[in-house]
Design an enzyme around this catalytic site. Structure first.
Site, PDB file in Angstrom:
ATOM      1  N   ASN A  39      11.811  55.377 -37.147  1.00 38.01           N
ATOM      2  CA  ASN A  39      12.241  54.342 -36.503  1.00 38.01           C
ATOM      3  C   ASN A  39      12.018  52.805 -37.061  1.00 38.01           C
ATOM      4  OD1 ASN A  39      13.448  56.269 -34.935  1.00 38.01           O
ATOM      5  ND2 ASN A  39      12.160  56.046 -33.045  1.00 38.01           N
TER       6      ASN A  39
ATOM      7  N   LYS B 210      11.750  53.824 -28.498  1.00 34.16           N
ATOM      8  CA  LYS B 210      10.504  54.446 -28.109  1.00 34.16           C
ATOM      9  C   LYS B 210      10.420  55.981 -28.558  1.00 34.16           C
ATOM     10  CE  LYS B 210       8.782  57.522 -25.013  1.00 34.16           C
ATOM     11  NZ  LYS B 210       9.040  58.993 -25.007  1.00 34.16           N
ATOM     12  N   SER B 211       9.291  56.340 -29.121  1.00 33.24           N
ATOM     13  CA  SER B 211       8.781  57.476 -29.229  1.00 33.24           C
ATOM     14  C   SER B 211       7.549  57.768 -29.173  1.00 33.24           C
ATOM     15  CB  SER B 211       9.398  58.028 -30.681  1.00 33.24           C
ATOM     16  OG  SER B 211       8.955  59.198 -30.985  1.00 33.24           O
TER      17      SER B 211
ATOM     18  N   ILE C 233      14.202  47.831 -29.667  1.00 36.28           N
ATOM     19  CA  ILE C 233      12.768  48.413 -29.175  1.00 36.28           C
ATOM     20  C   ILE C 233      12.763  49.901 -29.049  1.00 36.28           C
ATOM     21  CG2 ILE C 233      11.810  46.242 -28.590  1.00 36.28           C
ATOM     22  CD1 ILE C 233      12.874  46.845 -25.817  1.00 36.28           C
TER      23      ILE C 233
ATOM     24  N   TYR D 184       5.669  49.668 -16.162  1.00 39.76           N
ATOM     25  CA  TYR D 184       5.365  50.782 -17.189  1.00 39.76           C
ATOM     26  C   TYR D 184       3.803  51.427 -16.955  1.00 39.76           C
ATOM     27  CZ  TYR D 184       9.344  49.223 -19.485  1.00 39.76           C
ATOM     28  OH  TYR D 184      10.672  48.756 -20.066  1.00 39.76           O
TER      29      TYR D 184
HETATM   30  N1  LIG Z   1      14.426  46.205 -19.409  1.00 35.05           N
HETATM   31  C1  LIG Z   1      14.585  47.319 -19.095  1.00 35.05           C
HETATM   32  O1  LIG Z   1      15.123  47.648 -18.019  1.00 35.05           O
HETATM   33  C2  LIG Z   1      14.336  48.455 -19.879  1.00 35.05           C
HETATM   34  C3  LIG Z   1      14.914  49.628 -19.514  1.00 35.05           C
HETATM   35  C4  LIG Z   1      14.451  50.853 -20.478  1.00 35.05           C
HETATM   36  C5  LIG Z   1      13.833  50.548 -21.450  1.00 35.05           C
HETATM   37  N2  LIG Z   1      13.372  49.447 -21.891  1.00 35.05           N
HETATM   38  C6  LIG Z   1      12.733  49.293 -23.311  1.00 35.05           C
HETATM   39  O2  LIG Z   1      13.322  49.771 -24.280  1.00 35.05           O
HETATM   40  C7  LIG Z   1      12.665  50.765 -24.893  1.00 35.05           C
HETATM   41  C8  LIG Z   1      13.578  51.888 -25.454  1.00 35.05           C
HETATM   42  O3  LIG Z   1      14.264  52.212 -24.700  1.00 35.05           O
HETATM   43  P1  LIG Z   1      14.390  53.934 -23.968  1.00 35.05           P
HETATM   44  O4  LIG Z   1      12.788  54.249 -24.032  1.00 35.05           O
HETATM   45  O5  LIG Z   1      14.940  53.914 -22.761  1.00 35.05           O
HETATM   46  O6  LIG Z   1      15.191  54.844 -25.015  1.00 35.05           O
HETATM   47  P2  LIG Z   1      15.184  54.924 -26.631  1.00 35.05           P
HETATM   48  O7  LIG Z   1      14.076  54.440 -27.383  1.00 35.05           O
HETATM   49  O8  LIG Z   1      16.719  54.853 -26.832  1.00 35.05           O
HETATM   50  O9  LIG Z   1      15.037  56.508 -26.630  1.00 35.05           O
HETATM   51  C9  LIG Z   1      13.798  57.146 -26.704  1.00 35.05           C
HETATM   52  C10 LIG Z   1      14.013  58.635 -26.519  1.00 35.05           C
HETATM   53  O10 LIG Z   1      14.483  59.028 -27.762  1.00 35.05           O
HETATM   54  C11 LIG Z   1      14.010  59.772 -28.249  1.00 35.05           C
HETATM   55  N3  LIG Z   1      13.572  59.352 -29.855  1.00 35.05           N
HETATM   56  C12 LIG Z   1      12.850  58.293 -30.337  1.00 35.05           C
HETATM   57  N4  LIG Z   1      13.020  58.262 -31.854  1.00 35.05           N
HETATM   58  C13 LIG Z   1      13.909  59.284 -31.996  1.00 35.05           C
HETATM   59  C14 LIG Z   1      14.682  59.658 -33.168  1.00 35.05           C
HETATM   60  N5  LIG Z   1      14.313  59.110 -34.366  1.00 35.05           N
HETATM   61  N6  LIG Z   1      15.435  60.751 -33.370  1.00 35.05           N
HETATM   62  C15 LIG Z   1      15.946  61.511 -32.227  1.00 35.05           C
HETATM   63  N7  LIG Z   1      15.181  61.116 -30.789  1.00 35.05           N
HETATM   64  C16 LIG Z   1      14.424  60.211 -30.867  1.00 35.05           C
HETATM   65  C17 LIG Z   1      12.517  59.757 -27.646  1.00 35.05           C
HETATM   66  O11 LIG Z   1      11.720  61.269 -27.892  1.00 35.05           O
HETATM   67  P3  LIG Z   1      10.451  61.310 -28.502  1.00 35.05           P
HETATM   68  O12 LIG Z   1       9.448  60.270 -27.432  1.00 35.05           O
HETATM   69  O13 LIG Z   1      10.017  62.532 -27.824  1.00 35.05           O
HETATM   70  O14 LIG Z   1      10.222  60.900 -29.503  1.00 35.05           O
HETATM   71  C18 LIG Z   1      12.936  59.356 -26.414  1.00 35.05           C
HETATM   72  O15 LIG Z   1      13.306  60.790 -25.555  1.00 35.05           O
HETATM   73  C19 LIG Z   1      11.645  51.182 -23.763  1.00 35.05           C
HETATM   74  O16 LIG Z   1      10.702  52.158 -24.208  1.00 35.05           O
HETATM   75  C20 LIG Z   1      11.398  50.203 -22.875  1.00 35.05           C
HETATM   76  O17 LIG Z   1      10.247  49.607 -23.747  1.00 35.05           O
HETATM   77  C21 LIG Z   1      13.692  48.401 -20.981  1.00 35.05           C
END
Ligand SMILES: NC(=O)c1ccc[n+]([C@@H]2O[C@H](COP(=O)([O-])OP(=O)(O)OC[C@H]3O[C@@H](n4cnc5c(N)ncnc54)[C@H](OP(=O)(O)O)[C@@H]3O)[C@@H](O)[C@H]2O)c1
Length: 262
Positions: free
Chosen positions: A240, A230-231, A228, A54
């Site tokens: 969240n 992310k925003s 976990i 990251y």
């Molecule tokens: N191990 C792995 O291979 C792997 C892969 C992917 C992710 N991860 C981890 O998991 C975490 C979460 O997954 P992710 O980042 O892929 O996706 P996520 O947390 O499911 O979604 C993030 C997206 O949703 C939006 N969002 C956040 N809160 C919201 C809400 N309350 N209402 C509507 N939309 C919202 C965010 O936009 P804004 O930021 O504009 O608010 C962003 O576009 C990552 O950050 C990372 O730490 C791990």
């Protein structure tokens, strides 16, 4: 499950408590990443998910130091890139330097290197845990079959497998097989993986006076699955984490489980 002041926690094999709700940091870099992590810590998150890949371990470390919160009160996860297989020791040393800490709470193999289980890499994570560099170790994006390969080779199961998890991806067989092996399933991409305009989620959300995103995250908590989200936006970061003033009924949980069968 045990209760911490900030979020319920799950106890990993080995006895380490992991808060069920953490802050995801993928794509949060530089000033924006630092500010998002600072705000998450102020909001009450005590679990931060980062990774070498990251490129933000420095920001996470600075945000934690500047927050004034005790290192021991925050659960930090980082991950070994699959391309760093063979360079495990140098990689964890670089992570610890960037994070400004002498240990992480959880170190994961980010992806199966070259798509394979690679028990010798897993053995290096176990060695790092033995040296006190990580309180717990695990994997990410592994299949149950690959986890069995690691257990077969070393006699030790990963404490965690971090995988994509959301209502459409709910898979009770993976959950049961992981739990049988004492592996905690941790969910990533909870919101990205969900249609937040789904009618079932909207109906349940309006019944509780919350948003569909909060319903999805609370559904993870009801299942005891660490999540976990992310925003980059303060109001979403706060929403969240605002999951503890309502609860889903068993019937609502079952209806959300059913979204995976549509
Ligand atoms: N191990 C792995 O291979 C792997 C892969 C992917 C992710 N991860 C981890 O998991 C975490 C979460 O997954 P992710 O980042 O892929 O996706 P996520 O947390 O499911 O979604 C993030 C997206 O949703 C939006 N969002 C956040 N809160 C919201 C809400 N309350 N209402 C509507 N939309 C919202 C965010 O936009 P804004 O930021 O504009 O608010 C962003 O576009 C990552 O950050 C990372 O730490 C791990």
């Amino acid at each position: 499950m045990t209760q911490t002041p900030h979020s319920p926690a799950i106890t990993l094999s080995g006895g380490v408590a992991m808060p069920l709700v953490g802050f995801g940091t993928w794509q949060l870099r530089g000033r924006r990443g630092y500010e998002a992590v600072r705000f998450a810590l102020e909001t009450g998150y005590r679990h931060i998910d980062t990774a070498t890949m990251y490129g933000n371990e420095g920001e996470v470390g600075r945000a934690l130091t500047d927050s004034g919160i005790d290192r021991g009160d925050v659960f930090i996860t980082t991950k070994l890139p699959s391309g760093a297989a063979g360079r495990e020791r140098a990689t964890i040393d670089a992570s610890l330097r960037a994070l400004g800490t002498d240990h992480v709470d959880l170190w994961l193999v980010h992806w199966p290197p070259g798509g394979r289980a690679r028990p010798e890499v897993w053995q290096e994570l176990l060695a790092a845990a033995g040296r006190g560099l990580a309180r717990a170790v695990g994997v990410s994006n592994y299949s149950v079959r690959q986890i069995d390969e690691l257990i077969g080779a070393t006699g030790q199961a990963p404490a965690v497998n971090q995988i994509p998890w959301s209502p459409p991806r709910y898979d009770p067989r993976v959950l049961a097989a992981s739990r049988e092996r004492n592996v905690v399933v941790e969910g990533y991409s909870p919101l990205k993986g969900t249609n937040l305009r789904d009618r079932t989620l909207a109906e349940i959300a309006s019944r509780h006076g919350v948003t569909p995103a909060q319903v999805v995250l609370r559904w993870h908590v009801e299942h005891g699955i660490p999540v976990i989200p992310k925003s980059a936006h303060p109001e979403r970061i706060a929403a969240n984490f605002d999951l503890f003033s309502f609860a889903l009924t068993p019937e609502e949980v079952a209806r959300i489980d059913g979204l995976s069968r549509r």
